[in-house]
Write a protein that holds these residues in place. Sequence first.
Motif, short mmCIF file in Angstrom:
data_model
loop_
_atom_site.label_atom_id
_atom_site.label_comp_id
_atom_site.label_asym_id
_atom_site.label_seq_id
_atom_site.Cartn_x
_atom_site.Cartn_y
_atom_site.Cartn_z
N HIS A 221 1.22 -1.12 0.10
CA HIS A 221 0.07 -0.07 -0.26
C HIS A 221 1.09 1.09 0.56
CE1 HIS A 221 -3.16 3.16 1.36
NE2 HIS A 221 -4.31 2.22 0.76
N GLN A 222 0.07 2.00 -0.87
CA GLN A 222 1.14 3.46 -0.40
C GLN A 222 1.31 3.95 0.92
OE1 GLN A 222 -1.53 3.12 -2.09
NE2 GLN A 222 -3.41 4.93 -2.61
N PRO A 223 2.08 4.80 1.21
CA PRO A 223 3.13 5.10 0.39
C PRO A 223 4.35 3.16 0.79
CG PRO A 223 4.01 6.06 2.81
CD PRO A 223 2.69 5.36 2.77
N ASN A 224 4.69 3.09 -0.53
CA ASN A 224 5.99 1.91 -0.90
C ASN A 224 7.26 2.46 -1.63
OD1 ASN A 224 4.78 2.51 -3.55
ND2 ASN A 224 2.80 1.10 -3.26
N TRP A 225 7.31 4.38 -2.00
CA TRP A 225 8.42 4.87 -2.80
C TRP A 225 9.97 4.31 -2.05
CZ3 TRP A 225 11.79 7.33 0.50
CH2 TRP A 225 11.24 8.43 1.34
N PHE A 226 9.68 4.17 0.04
CA PHE A 226 10.82 4.29 0.28
C PHE A 226 11.89 2.46 0.23
CE2 PHE A 226 7.27 4.12 3.10
CZ PHE A 226 7.69 2.62 3.17
N ALA B 18 14.87 6.09 -4.95
CA ALA B 18 13.79 6.45 -4.32
C ALA B 18 13.74 7.82 -2.98
CB ALA B 18 12.10 5.67 -4.93
N THR B 19 13.16 9.02 -3.20
CA THR B 19 13.29 9.64 -2.97
C THR B 19 11.20 9.75 -2.96
OG1 THR B 19 12.98 11.89 -4.45
CG2 THR B 19 15.13 10.47 -3.17
N ARG B 20 10.83 10.74 -1.37
CA ARG B 20 9.41 11.00 -0.89
C ARG B 20 9.68 11.63 -2.40
NH1 ARG B 20 6.76 11.37 3.62
NH2 ARG B 20 8.26 10.73 4.76
N ALA B 21 9.68 12.74 -3.03
CA ALA B 21 9.55 13.68 -4.00
C ALA B 21 9.45 12.48 -5.14
CB ALA B 21 10.76 15.03 -4.67
N HIS B 22 9.59 12.13 -5.78
CA HIS B 22 9.94 10.92 -6.57
C HIS B 22 8.12 10.28 -6.21
CE1 HIS B 22 13.89 10.53 -7.02
NE2 HIS B 22 13.64 10.97 -8.42
N GLY B 23 7.76 10.15 -5.59
CA GLY B 23 6.63 9.36 -5.02
C GLY B 23 6.66 8.46 -5.10
N ASP B 24 5.10 7.42 -5.15
CA ASP B 24 4.71 5.37 -5.27
C ASP B 24 5.02 5.35 -6.75
OD1 ASP B 24 5.23 5.69 -2.70
OD2 ASP B 24 2.76 5.95 -2.74
N ALA C 223 6.85 -2.98 -7.35
CA ALA C 223 6.63 -3.88 -7.46
C ALA C 223 8.33 -4.44 -6.35
CB ALA C 223 7.80 -4.52 -8.92
N ALA C 224 8.83 -3.28 -5.54
CA ALA C 224 10.12 -3.95 -4.87
C ALA C 224 9.32 -4.03 -3.74
CB ALA C 224 10.36 -1.55 -4.94
N ALA C 225 8.22 -3.51 -3.36
CA ALA C 225 7.48 -3.67 -2.36
C ALA C 225 7.44 -5.15 -2.47
CB ALA C 225 6.25 -2.52 -2.20
N LEU C 226 7.04 -5.91 -3.40
CA LEU C 226 6.75 -6.92 -3.42
C LEU C 226 7.59 -7.53 -3.18
CD1 LEU C 226 4.29 -9.40 -3.59
CD2 LEU C 226 4.79 -9.21 -6.28
#
Length: 266
Positions: free
Chosen positions: A185-190, A195-201, A207-210
């Motif tokens: 679930h968002q946020p998942n950019w980390f 990636a940074t927060r500015a890049h967003g999800d 896919a990286a979260a999975l």
Amino acid sequence: MYDMNEVIGSHDVLLVTLDTLRYDVAAELAATGETPTLASLLPGGRWERRHTPGSFTYAAHAAMLAGFLPTPASPGPHPRPFAGAFPGSETTGAGTWTFDAADLPTGLAAAGYHTVCVGGVGFFNKLTPLGSALPSLFAESHWEPGFGVTDPASLPNQLDRISEVMAALPADRRLFLLLNVASLHQPNWFYLDGATRAHGDTRASHAAALRHVDAHIGRLFDLMRRPCFVIVCSDHGTAYGEDGHTGHRIGHEVVWTVPYGEFVLS
């Protein structure tokens, strides 16, 4: 389909909802070998394509916990593993375990199961009446901020708690455990390198979260007693700009189509 009348009473039952996981992303990562733990357990190493009963977490879980799991995407009818007893059900088959209750946890409790929920997203946080509705179906429920969407270590934190639950479980008591995994679930950019927060999800961070989930979820299966009937699925997908849409609770294909798998740990 398993004959659930033989499973219930003889097996523990584990329902893992990978909250917000899209089918297309899950299928791609399984096919390219990027989720080896899940692929090693899924039948044929592949996810089944299904349609969710709800386009956001609360609706989907309310349905699933009443026995309405994601439906196979091929034409039916498709008998369900679990069903509340009611006249005229067209998806209650010979292998369906039926219960005389409004929800599955209550039905399994009546069959002698200890029911446990380890929540992730906000609908399990027990901080409000709405956030308490789903956990209240279980005899035992757990949530804390470290299990939620903003903590990159939410899944390892949840597994620590499940380890404690399993250690306290009487050996002669069957278990029904729901684990709602918040990592997708968002946020998942980390979860995406660089990636940074500015890049967003993005779909890439999804896919990286999975991949992160797959790297840790083997511990969950190691913690489970044998035999254990396992369902791993998404409750709904989410959009990352498709046709101008972002998020879920909308009627888009990427939201309604979800990955599903079931297997027995023995």
